[in-house]
Design a protein around this motif. Structure first.
Motif, PDB file in Angstrom:
ATOM      1  N   MET A 147       2.021   2.508  -2.046  1.00  0.00           N
ATOM      2  CA  MET A 147       0.955   2.562  -1.042  1.00  0.00           C
ATOM      3  C   MET A 147       0.348   3.963  -0.972  1.00  0.00           C
ATOM      4  SD  MET A 147       0.331   3.730   2.284  1.00  0.00           S
ATOM      5  CE  MET A 147       1.963   3.898   3.036  1.00  0.00           C
ATOM      6  N   LEU A 148       1.206   4.985  -0.939  1.00  0.00           N
ATOM      7  CA  LEU A 148       0.723   6.364  -0.893  1.00  0.00           C
ATOM      8  C   LEU A 148      -0.095   6.692  -2.135  1.00  0.00           C
ATOM      9  CD1 LEU A 148       3.852   8.283   0.465  1.00  0.00           C
ATOM     10  CD2 LEU A 148       1.735   7.788   1.699  1.00  0.00           C
ATOM     11  N   SER A 149       0.375   6.262  -3.296  1.00  0.00           N
ATOM     12  CA  SER A 149      -0.317   6.543  -4.546  1.00  0.00           C
ATOM     13  C   SER A 149      -1.700   5.914  -4.561  1.00  0.00           C
ATOM     14  CB  SER A 149       0.514   6.027  -5.726  1.00  0.00           C
ATOM     15  OG  SER A 149      -0.136   6.279  -6.951  1.00  0.00           O
ATOM     16  N   GLY A 150      -1.806   4.669  -4.139  1.00  0.00           N
ATOM     17  CA  GLY A 150      -3.088   3.973  -4.152  1.00  0.00           C
ATOM     18  C   GLY A 150      -4.117   4.623  -3.254  1.00  0.00           C
ATOM     19  N   TYR A 151      -3.735   4.918  -2.020  1.00  0.00           N
ATOM     20  CA  TYR A 151      -4.694   5.478  -1.065  1.00  0.00           C
ATOM     21  C   TYR A 151      -5.053   6.924  -1.380  1.00  0.00           C
ATOM     22  CZ  TYR A 151      -4.643   1.351   1.888  1.00  0.00           C
ATOM     23  OH  TYR A 151      -4.806   0.059   2.369  1.00  0.00           O
ATOM     24  N   GLN A 152      -4.080   7.714  -1.894  1.00  0.00           N
ATOM     25  CA  GLN A 152      -4.419   9.093  -2.216  1.00  0.00           C
ATOM     26  C   GLN A 152      -5.335   9.150  -3.427  1.00  0.00           C
ATOM     27  OE1 GLN A 152      -3.690  11.421  -4.682  1.00  0.00           O
ATOM     28  NE2 GLN A 152      -2.507  10.107  -6.074  1.00  0.00           N
TER      29      GLN A 152
ATOM     30  N   LEU B  17      -0.994  -3.869   1.338  1.00  0.00           N
ATOM     31  CA  LEU B  17      -0.543  -2.495   1.535  1.00  0.00           C
ATOM     32  C   LEU B  17      -1.495  -1.770   2.476  1.00  0.00           C
ATOM     33  CD1 LEU B  17       0.549  -1.459  -2.079  1.00  0.00           C
ATOM     34  CD2 LEU B  17       1.969  -2.268  -0.196  1.00  0.00           C
ATOM     35  N   ILE B  18      -1.041  -1.539   3.675  1.00  0.00           N
ATOM     36  CA  ILE B  18      -1.844  -0.893   4.710  1.00  0.00           C
ATOM     37  C   ILE B  18      -1.168   0.413   5.109  1.00  0.00           C
ATOM     38  CG2 ILE B  18      -2.783  -1.104   7.051  1.00  0.00           C
ATOM     39  CD1 ILE B  18      -2.772  -4.117   6.668  1.00  0.00           C
ATOM     40  N   PRO B  19      -1.938   1.495   5.292  1.00  0.00           N
ATOM     41  CA  PRO B  19      -1.329   2.770   5.680  1.00  0.00           C
ATOM     42  C   PRO B  19      -0.573   2.653   7.011  1.00  0.00           C
ATOM     43  CG  PRO B  19      -3.586   3.103   4.964  1.00  0.00           C
ATOM     44  CD  PRO B  19      -3.390   1.622   5.062  1.00  0.00           C
ATOM     45  N   THR B  20       0.582   3.282   7.067  1.00  0.00           N
ATOM     46  CA  THR B  20       1.356   3.340   8.298  1.00  0.00           C
ATOM     47  C   THR B  20       0.911   4.538   9.129  1.00  0.00           C
ATOM     48  OG1 THR B  20       3.069   4.693   7.259  1.00  0.00           O
ATOM     49  CG2 THR B  20       3.325   2.295   7.125  1.00  0.00           C
ATOM     50  N   LYS B  21       1.448   4.634  10.329  1.00  0.00           N
ATOM     51  CA  LYS B  21       1.068   5.741  11.205  1.00  0.00           C
ATOM     52  C   LYS B  21       1.471   7.083  10.590  1.00  0.00           C
ATOM     53  CE  LYS B  21       1.496   5.064  15.540  1.00  0.00           C
ATOM     54  NZ  LYS B  21       2.041   4.857  16.920  1.00  0.00           N
ATOM     55  N   SER B  22       2.645   7.128   9.979  1.00  0.00           N
ATOM     56  CA  SER B  22       3.106   8.384   9.380  1.00  0.00           C
ATOM     57  C   SER B  22       2.323   8.738   8.119  1.00  0.00           C
ATOM     58  CB  SER B  22       4.599   8.292   9.052  1.00  0.00           C
ATOM     59  OG  SER B  22       4.855   7.234   8.145  1.00  0.00           O
ATOM     60  N   SER B  23       1.809   7.725   7.416  1.00  0.00           N
ATOM     61  CA  SER B  23       1.098   7.996   6.172  1.00  0.00           C
ATOM     62  C   SER B  23      -0.328   8.491   6.394  1.00  0.00           C
ATOM     63  CB  SER B  23       1.057   6.741   5.297  1.00  0.00           C
ATOM     64  OG  SER B  23       0.229   5.742   5.878  1.00  0.00           O
ATOM     65  N   ILE B  24      -0.842   8.368   7.610  1.00  0.00           N
ATOM     66  CA  ILE B  24      -2.191   8.846   7.905  1.00  0.00           C
ATOM     67  C   ILE B  24      -2.305  10.340   7.644  1.00  0.00           C
ATOM     68  CG2 ILE B  24      -3.912   9.139   9.738  1.00  0.00           C
ATOM     69  CD1 ILE B  24      -3.625   6.292   8.731  1.00  0.00           C
ATOM     70  N   ARG B  25      -1.211  11.059   7.863  1.00  0.00           N
ATOM     71  CA  ARG B  25      -1.205  12.496   7.597  1.00  0.00           C
ATOM     72  C   ARG B  25      -0.813  12.790   6.155  1.00  0.00           C
ATOM     73  NH1 ARG B  25       2.711  16.019  11.265  1.00  0.00           N
ATOM     74  NH2 ARG B  25       4.181  14.587  10.257  1.00  0.00           N
ATOM     75  N   ALA B  26       0.018  11.929   5.564  1.00  0.00           N
ATOM     76  CA  ALA B  26       0.505  12.178   4.205  1.00  0.00           C
ATOM     77  C   ALA B  26      -0.577  11.941   3.158  1.00  0.00           C
ATOM     78  CB  ALA B  26       1.714  11.287   3.922  1.00  0.00           C
ATOM     79  N   ILE B  27      -1.388  10.906   3.329  1.00  0.00           N
ATOM     80  CA  ILE B  27      -2.381  10.533   2.314  1.00  0.00           C
ATOM     81  C   ILE B  27      -3.391  11.653   2.042  1.00  0.00           C
ATOM     82  CG2 ILE B  27      -4.302   8.967   1.831  1.00  0.00           C
ATOM     83  CD1 ILE B  27      -2.620   6.749   3.172  1.00  0.00           C
ATOM     84  N   PRO B  28      -3.993  12.282   3.074  1.00  0.00           N
ATOM     85  CA  PRO B  28      -4.932  13.381   2.780  1.00  0.00           C
ATOM     86  C   PRO B  28      -4.272  14.564   2.080  1.00  0.00           C
ATOM     87  CG  PRO B  28      -5.229  12.589   5.026  1.00  0.00           C
ATOM     88  CD  PRO B  28      -3.981  11.956   4.514  1.00  0.00           C
ATOM     89  N   VAL B  29      -3.017  14.856   2.424  1.00  0.00           N
ATOM     90  CA  VAL B  29      -2.315  15.965   1.769  1.00  0.00           C
ATOM     91  C   VAL B  29      -2.140  15.670   0.284  1.00  0.00           C
ATOM     92  CG1 VAL B  29      -0.144  17.243   1.639  1.00  0.00           C
ATOM     93  CG2 VAL B  29      -1.125  16.681   3.867  1.00  0.00           C
ATOM     94  N   LEU B  30      -1.681  14.446  -0.040  1.00  0.00           N
ATOM     95  CA  LEU B  30      -1.503  14.068  -1.439  1.00  0.00           C
ATOM     96  C   LEU B  30      -2.843  13.984  -2.165  1.00  0.00           C
ATOM     97  CD1 LEU B  30       1.257  11.308  -1.153  1.00  0.00           C
ATOM     98  CD2 LEU B  30       1.509  13.655  -1.954  1.00  0.00           C
ATOM     99  N   ALA B  31      -3.869  13.466  -1.497  1.00  0.00           N
ATOM    100  CA  ALA B  31      -5.191  13.361  -2.121  1.00  0.00           C
ATOM    101  C   ALA B  31      -5.741  14.734  -2.471  1.00  0.00           C
ATOM    102  CB  ALA B  31      -6.154  12.631  -1.185  1.00  0.00           C
ATOM    103  N   PHE B  32      -5.463  15.718  -1.608  1.00  0.00           N
ATOM    104  CA  PHE B  32      -5.952  17.067  -1.854  1.00  0.00           C
ATOM    105  C   PHE B  32      -5.231  17.716  -3.024  1.00  0.00           C
ATOM    106  CE2 PHE B  32      -5.562  21.663  -1.220  1.00  0.00           C
ATOM    107  CZ  PHE B  32      -6.908  22.027  -1.208  1.00  0.00           C
TER     108      PHE B  32
END
Length: 295
Positions: A184-189, A64-79
């Protein structure tokens, strides 16, 4: 599957409370030691992120590797979902009672519906959904009404802010999972948000005695609770309306009470008339929000 999965997630979250209290005792963390509390929370969610990514990669048979679109989504969800929500939640709980914190946590379902309907326009806000959420909230209120204490801005206010962060994160999950994998989003955030909490706790002078083997077991159990429940919750949000999923969060205090009976032998309070009335209201609220509209 929506109902069973949501109830399972709520059961996992309900089990977190007695384990968190046990973790505080094993790691000798006092209620006023906010830096160590944040450090404890950060380690929990960082481990949860790693666990999600490992299990998700094995199940999907790919890394599971972040996609180009998820680079912006992950920090938002993490915050919103991890760093912001639990920063305010843990600090708030340190300055208010557990009863007040439980009652305010019940507002997350109501916030989720308002955010999804008013800010993101995912669904239509109607009287049935509003009444359903209010029934769930009042069920939680009645469960704890006998032990209400004075309201404090630094305690109750912070817990309230954490529930708003939770509602915003649910709406963002719905948006971001339209293009990216929920696991993937859940893991990285989780991993990024946990690192932020660790950094804040460490800079504030927090410390943990990680040589405590029993404490490590509790920590990994809490990481599993977060990893499993939030990942399944994200999958539900990606496939169902936010209101239908969010209303089940009213069941978390109910699960906490039932598990407290098993783990802490608090039978007298759990099976009181007040608790039974609150259970009826919560189940009624869940049914109203999930009732099919007439064609």
């Amino acid at each position: 599957m929506l109902i069973l999965t949501a109830i399972f997630c709520c059961a996992l979250w309900g089990s977190a409370v007695p384990f968190i209290k046990t973790g505080y005792r094993l790691f000798s963390i006092s209620a006023s030691d906010t830096p160590s509390i944040l450090l404890f929370a950060g380690l929990r969610f960082t481990c949860a992120g790693i666990l999600v990514l490992i299990i998700g990669s094995l199940l999907q048979k790919r890394l599971l590797i972040p996609t180009k679109s998820s680079i912006r989504a992950i920090p938002v969800l993490a915050f919103f979902q991890t760093a912001g929500q639990y920063f305010f939640y843990y600090i708030g709980l340190a300055h208010t009672s557990g009863v007040n914190g439980s009652i305010i946590s019940g507002t997350s379902a109501f916030f989720a519906l308002l955010v999804a309907s008013i800010l993101f326009h995912y669904e239509r806000l109607d009287l049935r959904k509003v009444i359903g959420c209010l029934l769930g909230f009042f069920g939680i209120l009645i469960m704890n009404i006998q032990d209400l204490q004075s309201v404090s801005l630094g305690g109750d206010g912070f817990v309230l802010i954490s529930q708003l962060c939770s509602a915003l994160s649910a709406a963002f999950i719905k948006k971001f999972t339209e293009t990216d994998d929920a696991v993937m989003l859940s893991g990285y955030q989780f991993f990024l948000g946990g690192l932020v909490l660790i950094l804040i706790g460490s800079c504030m002078g927090g410390h943990l005695a990680l040589a405590n083997s029993a404490g490590i077991v509790v920590l990994f159990h809490l990481a599993f609770v977060s990893a499993c429940a939030y990942t399944l919750w994200g999958i539900l949000l990606s496939n169902h309306p936010v209101s239908q999923v969010g209303i089940f969060s009213c069941l978390i205090p109910v699960m906490g009470v039932l598990l407290s009976v098993l783990m802490l032998q608090e039978t007298q309070q759990a099976f009181s008339l007040t608790s039974l009335i609150s259970l009826i209201l919560i189940v009624w609220g869940v049914g109203m929000v999930n009732a099919r509209e007439d064609n």
